[in-house]
Structures are given as C-alpha cells and as structure tokens.
Design a protein around this motif. Sequence first.
Motif, mmCIF file in Angstrom:
data_model
loop_
_atom_site.group_PDB
_atom_site.id
_atom_site.type_symbol
_atom_site.label_atom_id
_atom_site.label_comp_id
_atom_site.label_asym_id
_atom_site.label_seq_id
_atom_site.Cartn_x
_atom_site.Cartn_y
_atom_site.Cartn_z
ATOM 1 N N UNK A 54 0.800 -1.235 0.000
ATOM 2 C CA UNK A 54 0.000 0.000 0.000
ATOM 3 C C UNK A 54 0.831 1.283 0.000
ATOM 4 N N UNK A 55 2.022 1.218 -0.583
ATOM 5 C CA UNK A 55 2.850 2.414 -0.664
ATOM 6 C C UNK A 55 3.567 2.776 0.630
ATOM 7 N N UNK A 56 3.538 1.893 1.630
ATOM 8 C CA UNK A 56 4.184 2.160 2.917
ATOM 9 C C UNK A 56 5.710 2.284 2.762
ATOM 10 N N UNK A 57 6.326 2.922 3.754
ATOM 11 C CA UNK A 57 7.782 2.960 3.853
ATOM 12 C C UNK A 57 8.262 1.740 4.628
ATOM 13 N N UNK A 58 9.244 1.045 4.082
ATOM 14 C CA UNK A 58 9.778 -0.157 4.718
ATOM 15 C C UNK A 58 11.170 0.132 5.277
ATOM 16 N N UNK A 59 11.379 -0.251 6.528
ATOM 17 C CA UNK A 59 12.697 -0.170 7.156
ATOM 18 C C UNK A 59 13.058 -1.541 7.719
ATOM 19 N N UNK A 60 14.319 -1.745 8.065
ATOM 20 C CA UNK A 60 14.642 -2.975 8.806
ATOM 21 C C UNK A 60 13.844 -3.027 10.109
ATOM 22 N N UNK A 61 13.612 -4.233 10.616
ATOM 23 C CA UNK A 61 13.004 -4.353 11.932
ATOM 24 C C UNK A 61 13.882 -3.667 12.961
ATOM 25 N N UNK A 62 13.269 -3.047 13.958
ATOM 26 C CA UNK A 62 14.035 -2.324 14.964
ATOM 27 C C UNK A 62 14.706 -3.307 15.933
ATOM 28 N N UNK A 365 20.171 -11.519 4.119
ATOM 29 C CA UNK A 365 19.888 -11.237 5.520
ATOM 30 C C UNK A 365 18.497 -11.727 5.903
ATOM 31 N N UNK A 366 18.277 -11.855 7.201
ATOM 32 C CA UNK A 366 16.976 -12.291 7.714
ATOM 33 C C UNK A 366 15.900 -11.284 7.299
ATOM 34 N N UNK A 367 14.747 -11.806 6.889
ATOM 35 C CA UNK A 367 13.654 -10.951 6.398
ATOM 36 C C UNK A 367 12.845 -10.394 7.566
ATOM 37 N N UNK A 368 13.481 -9.511 8.330
ATOM 38 C CA UNK A 368 12.814 -8.769 9.394
ATOM 39 C C UNK A 368 12.662 -7.332 8.923
ATOM 40 N N UNK A 369 11.440 -6.873 8.741
ATOM 41 C CA UNK A 369 11.252 -5.482 8.337
ATOM 42 C C UNK A 369 9.887 -4.974 8.776
ATOM 43 N N UNK A 370 9.775 -3.648 8.771
ATOM 44 C CA UNK A 370 8.537 -2.995 9.183
ATOM 45 C C UNK A 370 8.066 -2.100 8.055
ATOM 46 N N UNK A 382 10.198 11.365 14.686
ATOM 47 C CA UNK A 382 9.482 12.625 14.910
ATOM 48 C C UNK A 382 8.333 12.502 15.903
ATOM 49 N N UNK A 383 7.479 11.486 15.750
ATOM 50 C CA UNK A 383 6.281 11.387 16.577
ATOM 51 C C UNK A 383 6.620 10.961 17.997
ATOM 52 N N UNK A 384 6.025 11.649 18.976
ATOM 53 C CA UNK A 384 6.226 11.326 20.386
ATOM 54 C C UNK A 384 5.160 10.342 20.843
ATOM 55 N N UNK A 385 5.564 9.089 21.019
ATOM 56 C CA UNK A 385 4.625 8.088 21.502
ATOM 57 C C UNK A 385 3.587 7.707 20.470
ATOM 58 N N UNK A 386 2.486 7.164 20.956
ATOM 59 C CA UNK A 386 1.449 6.687 20.050
ATOM 60 C C UNK A 386 1.834 5.372 19.401
ATOM 61 N N UNK A 387 0.950 4.861 18.602
ATOM 62 C CA UNK A 387 1.171 3.595 17.899
ATOM 63 C C UNK A 387 1.033 3.863 16.409
ATOM 64 N N UNK A 388 2.147 4.078 15.737
ATOM 65 C CA UNK A 388 2.106 4.346 14.305
ATOM 66 C C UNK A 388 1.563 3.126 13.565
ATOM 67 N N UNK A 389 0.693 3.357 12.595
ATOM 68 C CA UNK A 389 0.182 2.250 11.792
ATOM 69 C C UNK A 389 1.338 1.576 11.081
ATOM 70 N N UNK A 390 1.374 0.268 11.160
ATOM 71 C CA UNK A 390 2.510 -0.461 10.599
ATOM 72 C C UNK A 390 2.137 -1.917 10.361
ATOM 73 N N UNK A 391 2.947 -2.570 9.553
ATOM 74 C CA UNK A 391 2.870 -4.020 9.379
ATOM 75 C C UNK A 391 4.265 -4.551 9.654
ATOM 76 N N UNK A 392 4.386 -5.502 10.577
ATOM 77 C CA UNK A 392 5.687 -6.038 10.956
ATOM 78 C C UNK A 392 5.873 -7.411 10.342
ATOM 79 N N UNK A 393 6.977 -7.570 9.625
ATOM 80 C CA UNK A 393 7.313 -8.853 9.013
ATOM 81 C C UNK A 393 8.497 -9.421 9.758
ATOM 82 N N UNK A 394 8.307 -10.593 10.341
ATOM 83 C CA UNK A 394 9.360 -11.245 11.127
ATOM 84 C C UNK A 394 9.727 -12.575 10.472
#
Length: 401
Positions: A54-62, A365-370, A382-394
């Motif tokens: 859905x056009x999301x930004x993907x980063x490595x898992x934290x 590498x291991x397929x861990x990403x958000x 930038x955002x202080x707290x809250x729960x950013x909408x995301x999909x976590x791939x582990x």
Amino acid sequence: MKTIWRNCQVATMQYAEYSVIEDAAIVTDLGKIEWIGAAADLPEHLNAKEIDLDGYWVTPGLIDCHTHSVFGGNRSVEFEQRLKGVSYETIAAQGGGIASTVRATRETSEIQLREIAIKRIKNLLNDGVTTLEIKSGYGLDLKNERKMLRVIRQISAMLPVTIKSTCLAAHALPIEYQYDSDAYIHFICESLLPQLAAEGLIDAVDAFCEYLAFSPAQVEKVFQAAQQLNLPVKIHAEQLSALHGSMLAAKYHALSADHLEYVTESDAEAMAKSGTVAVLLPGAFYFLRETKYPDITALQKHKVRIALSTDLNPGTSPALSLRLMMNMGSTLFRLTPEQTLAGVTIHAAHALGIEKTHGSLEVGKVADFVAWDIQHPSEITYWLGGDLDKRVIYQGQERSI
C-alpha cells in the motif's frame, strides 16, 4: 513459498544511511531476503505469493540492543524519592536501587518473571522491534542468575522476536559478598560463568564498571573469564564517572560500551580502533535528570558507531518505547532522524554481533522489516509516543502478537 512484497518505498539502512529504493519490491523465501530492488527490475518469480504494501515505507526491523526486561517488582517509590531530592547513590546505600530489585527478583518465581516480562516486551514489539537483547543481573547468585537466563530463553521461544541473552552477574554486589567484592568477582569467573555457559544460557557477558559497582581491574577479570569461554563482552561504562571502562572494553574488542556520559576522546579513539559500538541510553539520562552529555562530537569525529536503546529497567529507565528513545536521541543528543534509525537498526546489530544477518535490508539477511504508514522515515523519530500504523514482518512472515 516465495513472497513478493510490492508497492513500497524502502530505506535499506545500508552504510548506516536511508539508502532509499523508490517503488521497490522485496522477495523473501525461507525467512530470508532473496532479492530487493526497484520493482521495474524485479525478475520473474513463478508461483510466488504477492503482497501489496500500500505504498508504505519499509525499514529494517528495529533492534533494542540493551534491556533489563526480566525483573521482579518495580521502583516507582524510589522514583518519587529522587523527585524529592534523594540521590541515586543515597538510595543505593540505604538498600534501594539494584539491591531492592535483586530481592524482588529472587522472591519471584520463574513463571511469574516470565509472565510479567512478556507484558513489558509486547510494548516493545508494538513499536516494531524484531530483535531484543535482555540481560540478567538481578539474581547475583547462581540459582537466580540461572533463573533469569532460563526465563530469557523461554521468552525467546514464546514470542516472535529474536532475543540475545547477556549475563550481567557483575551488575552489583550481592548481600552475601557485601564486604568482599573481589571474592564475588572470583565466584563469577570461576563458577557462575562456566556453569551457565555450559548450560547454553549465555550469548554475551556484561559488567558494570563504575565507582558504586566494580573497578576496571575487577571487570577485566570478568572479561578474561568470558574470553576463555569464547563469549563476547559488553560493558556499562562512563555513566556516572570517567573510569575509562570503555577503553578497557576496546582492549577486549567488546561488542559495545553503553551509557558513556563521561566518555573521553581517548576512549572514543580506542573504541573506533576496536570496532566497539557506543550504545547511548537517553531514557536513563532523562529519567535521572543528568546534565553531563555524552561527547557525541568525539564519537562522531572518530567514526564510532552509535546505537540507541531503551535500557528498559525498573530503576533508571522504565522505558517501554524504542521510538521514544529515538526521539530523545535527536532532542537530547542532537542526532538526526537518519542517525537514530541507524542506531536502532544496523548499528544496534553491530552492538549484538549480528550485523551479518540483521540490521539492514540486503540479500541474504533475515527478512525482518517494518512497513510504516508514513510519508518519510524521519517520522519514526518525529512522533512522540502513540502507535504508528505499521505491518511487521518477522522472518518473512507477517507478525501478530
């Protein structure tokens, strides 16, 4: 079955930079990244499952590379005492501080420790954490250090997160050895570490090098014992004073030196030469209302990798959000959002010795990403707290907890 993750923008964090791939695709198979690049260059993959991001930004898992997530009780009363002006050192001298958590942890059963730790850790997972380090150090005898380390291994088997287990028996002086710290260090080196390592409970060894904990000479003995067991070392250093524990850590090629409010340029230079990562813990800095800032300029001048972590613990950093620590890394320590993201991905992977398999999005590498519903990766910081909408791939599978 192979999976193609389409319709996304990717910040790979290669070279500790965003290293953006626009209109990207990721191919995963057997829990690893098989291909990553621009969707226009995607090779044909027959019979692959396709998922639209859905056009999301993907980063490595934290990666949260320094936590004390397993403990009994809490120290909210001490928090109130400090707000009334009682110092951390005074509280410790009165039997509070780490000693109070040791008592509570010893009195808490293995099952109870596991259940309450899982509740805490789920907060971290909700932030996008896919890899976590947990230290012992609230048992301070063989029975209870073993109990803590067993709980860490159990949690690793129960939750969809990779967990590294660190033995921090050299955390504080237990009451049984209150008048003989050298004898306690001897016990750690000659008995506790060999037995727990033989049981497969330890991935790394840590020690608290500070005037109210253990001297550099005592910590060096712990490092030598760990080295004989082929275990990597880490250190709590330069939090309250300049004892050059980070320089000692560099001598033993430690994975990381953590806290570092009193780090010197000579310490930074030694860490750079050894590859030791600087793990900054802004939660503890904030919670203790410290005024001595880590010398970020010296660390950056010598190109020391800088990681960030929650330091989740009951006394000095009851932090349940790694993203909040990222914001503190920027607001308190003046790191850029790109640097804070590197600090909880590729640099944090180096701090755990897993950079070859984790921390960036690369083939093999291991397929861990958000996948984040954001307009730019800087929003994660930038955002202080809250729960950013995301999909976590582990490990190549979408995670739910």
